[in-house]
Scaffold this motif. Sequence first.
Motif, PDB file in Angstrom:
ATOM      1  N   ILE A 112       0.851  -1.191   0.000  1.00  0.00           N
ATOM      2  CA  ILE A 112       0.000   0.000   0.000  1.00  0.00           C
ATOM      3  C   ILE A 112       0.895   1.252   0.000  1.00  0.00           C
ATOM      4  O   ILE A 112       1.794   1.376   0.832  1.00  0.00           O
ATOM      5  CB  ILE A 112      -0.930   0.018   1.226  1.00  0.00           C
ATOM      6  CG1 ILE A 112      -1.809  -1.232   1.240  1.00  0.00           C
ATOM      7  CG2 ILE A 112      -1.775   1.278   1.242  1.00  0.00           C
ATOM      8  CD1 ILE A 112      -2.735  -1.343   0.057  1.00  0.00           C
ATOM      9  N   GLY A 124      -4.226   5.024   2.154  1.00  0.00           N
ATOM     10  CA  GLY A 124      -4.447   3.699   2.711  1.00  0.00           C
ATOM     11  C   GLY A 124      -5.516   2.973   1.936  1.00  0.00           C
ATOM     12  O   GLY A 124      -5.940   3.396   0.850  1.00  0.00           O
ATOM     13  N   MET A 125      -6.003   1.846   2.490  1.00  0.00           N
ATOM     14  CA  MET A 125      -7.044   1.081   1.819  1.00  0.00           C
ATOM     15  C   MET A 125      -7.991   0.501   2.868  1.00  0.00           C
ATOM     16  O   MET A 125      -7.552  -0.087   3.859  1.00  0.00           O
ATOM     17  CB  MET A 125      -6.439  -0.056   0.983  1.00  0.00           C
ATOM     18  CG  MET A 125      -7.481  -0.852   0.206  1.00  0.00           C
ATOM     19  SD  MET A 125      -6.739  -2.073  -0.910  1.00  0.00           S
ATOM     20  CE  MET A 125      -6.337  -3.387   0.259  1.00  0.00           C
ATOM     21  N   CYS A 127     -10.404  -2.406   3.655  1.00  0.00           N
ATOM     22  CA  CYS A 127     -10.254  -3.755   3.100  1.00  0.00           C
ATOM     23  C   CYS A 127     -11.534  -4.582   3.133  1.00  0.00           C
ATOM     24  O   CYS A 127     -12.344  -4.478   4.066  1.00  0.00           O
ATOM     25  CB  CYS A 127      -9.166  -4.502   3.864  1.00  0.00           C
ATOM     26  SG  CYS A 127      -7.566  -3.668   3.826  1.00  0.00           S
TER      27      CYS A 127
END
Length: 822
Positions: A112, A124-125, A127
């Motif tokens: 990331i 960011g991610m 999820c």
Amino acid sequence: MKISYNWLRNYVSTGQTPVAIAEALTFCGLEVEGIEKVESVKGGLEGVVIGEVKTCEKHPDADRLSITTVDIGLPEFLNIVCGAPNVATGQKVAVATVGTKIWTSDTEFFEIKKSKIRGAVSEGMICAEDELNLGTSHDGIMVLDANAGIGMPAKEYFNIEEDNVFEIGLTPNRSDAASHIGVARDLVAVLNTRQNEALQLKYPETGAFKVDNHSLPIEIKVESEEDCPRYSGLTVSGITVKESPAWLKNKLQSIGIRPINNVVDITNFILMEFGQPLHAFDADKIIGNTIVVKKLPKGTKFTTLDNVERELSGTELMICNTQGGMCIAGIFGGIQSGVTEQTKNIFIESAYFDPVSIRKTSKLHGLKTDASFRYERGCDPNVTIVALKRAVLLIKELAGGVVSSEIIDVYPHPIENKTIELSYQRMEKLVGKYIPEETVKTILKSLEMNILSEKSGILEVSIPTNKVDVTRECDLIEEILRIYGYNNVEIGEKLNSCLSYTPKPDTEKIQNVVSDYLSANGFDEIMNNSLTKIDYYEENPDFDSNALVKILNPLSRDLSVMRQTLLYGGLESIAHNLNRKIANQKLYEFGKAYFFNPAQKQAEVTKKYKEERRLMLLSTGLQTPENWKIPSEKTDFYYLKAYVENIFKRLRIEYWKFDEQPATQHFYNYGIEFVHKDSKKTIASVGSLEKKTLQVFGIKQEVFYAEIHWDLLLKNLPSKEIEYRGLPKYPEVRRDLALVVDKKLSFSELEKLAYETEKRLLKSVSVFDIYEGDKIGTGKRSYALSFVLQDEEKTLTDKQIDSVMNKLIKMFDEKLDAKIRS
């Protein structure tokens, strides 16, 4: 073999670190080759934290994207672009921060990074569960419980289990340690002995086992008692086959076993816990409600769980019902009787099979399984019932069901514990150090070896059946010493030695002398396998196929017999090198040939087999590497023959002890044999190999071969030591003769007669020219010979020289019809 640290601690209450346990196991003979850190989820969710979505707005330039701000417990919120359709304000989510590795497989991942997506910054991610390997859903992001703590590491929230796995190099004799309980037993012994702990090996509880009813009885018939000394089993009805719980899957995955379903996973769990293989059959597919342990006829077709149809040889032990086979005993199940999601009733097998039988079948079919690995080394025949009860309790816990039959245990000849007497005095003498008696008893007790009695410094010890390699007192002493520690036996300051006598002749020294000579002259030493192809000897007129030493359980037809000659291994080496563009080769090999005498009485088994040491020489191509200044000639018959004769000379073997005769072996195109005059035995042979033999190996250039019967050669070594003397003061004289002889007459016959005629003054004879042509007649050959004469006590006179030469001419004429060339 893989052993889990977390799993191991179920049986040993110790706070030792993985590194400390690895050192302790290595010290006692279970060498730890490596320690690997594993997690129940790949990567351990490092860098993933719990966050709360504070704002969520549609991306102005992308309909399917949302721009969010997420609180993960830092002073500032993270800006994250998310493509999930279900993201919304107020959700608790799993956030992969910048630098987090998202694993897409066991070996691949992406990292990331802070980036811009359609102009919007993303840090960011958020999820989905499949992105974190927590499930298979990708319908949207995971929405967590509202009570989840912001900033909490995801590994804590999801209870990600971490473990350390030991890779143990298990030696074949340590079948007792092929399980977690077995390794724990050694660990308890080491810690109790070396760190003065008072640990106890904790076994799983099986006291809750009980039979619920008798609604599904199964009859067991064992027809091959030698191959199956013990067979135990029972039935469980009304089970539900489904996915195993996380704790069970995690344990199996940590040591590299793929989870299948709860029933199969439990049998694998017991295998790795006790070292006792189990097998679960679908009870409804056991035709006739009868288990028959027997061998099926040769040629029977059987399809195993991997959907491969195999043809049986008739030697395999099979688990059958009344109509056919269901399983290759101790190795692999059949496709028709395995447990599936539709299975409701099962029969669980817990047996002890003969290790030799299992190993032969495993080798025959090329099947290596965790079960065969343990059966081959020798399982504990007296743990089958305990393992069976443990498995049933786990099945009832995880799959439901009831025990619907009594435990059937076919064990006609129980295997009892061995009893060994251990003397403290003999142990001290063998170890080289006194080991305190209390330490010895602690070790024996920790290894579950009961002391039956003690009298006058001698212990009577009961050896449990899991210790298949402990059969003698010295084995028991080795067990004690490996736990006590080999490194704890000090090297004393005093060195004891004894006089040794090497018998004459020193065969090893002589072999080294010849090896040095050949290596110094450009030969390369080779070492080939003593096992070879049977095809080389079948219908071969030079070798008796009935005298072949055959391997009882060969790995393949190419390694099925012991060699009777070094020739074919040498030709394999020649062909191997030629295929790699190495055309010029000079090779030699010291090795043994093996023979079987079928006529010898069985009682004299040591005489049925014979070994003979041989020396082989091979040459092909040029004599020396190509050189612009010095042209090189091809190797030929005389080139290799000279090396054989020089070996004789180097070992001071009198050349005149041998007769040269034409070689009788069919693999020679032409050649000679050196036959001992007295014994009439062939000591050596040398010649050019025929094309038919070379074609078998794909060799297209001429190859010359010599083989010396090394054992017979050593018997002809001179008994006298070498005597040294000064150089002669008086000169030597050379005289030449040109002799016309029959074409069939060889130089060696002329040489031999010359030395027999003049033994004192004649020092050497050599040929410096050979002529054949019309000038000397058809069927004739002219040898130009030089003779070197010398008297070590005075100078030779012309009269003496003429007398010797006339005597030689006369003998050549009378014995060989050799005439002086005019």
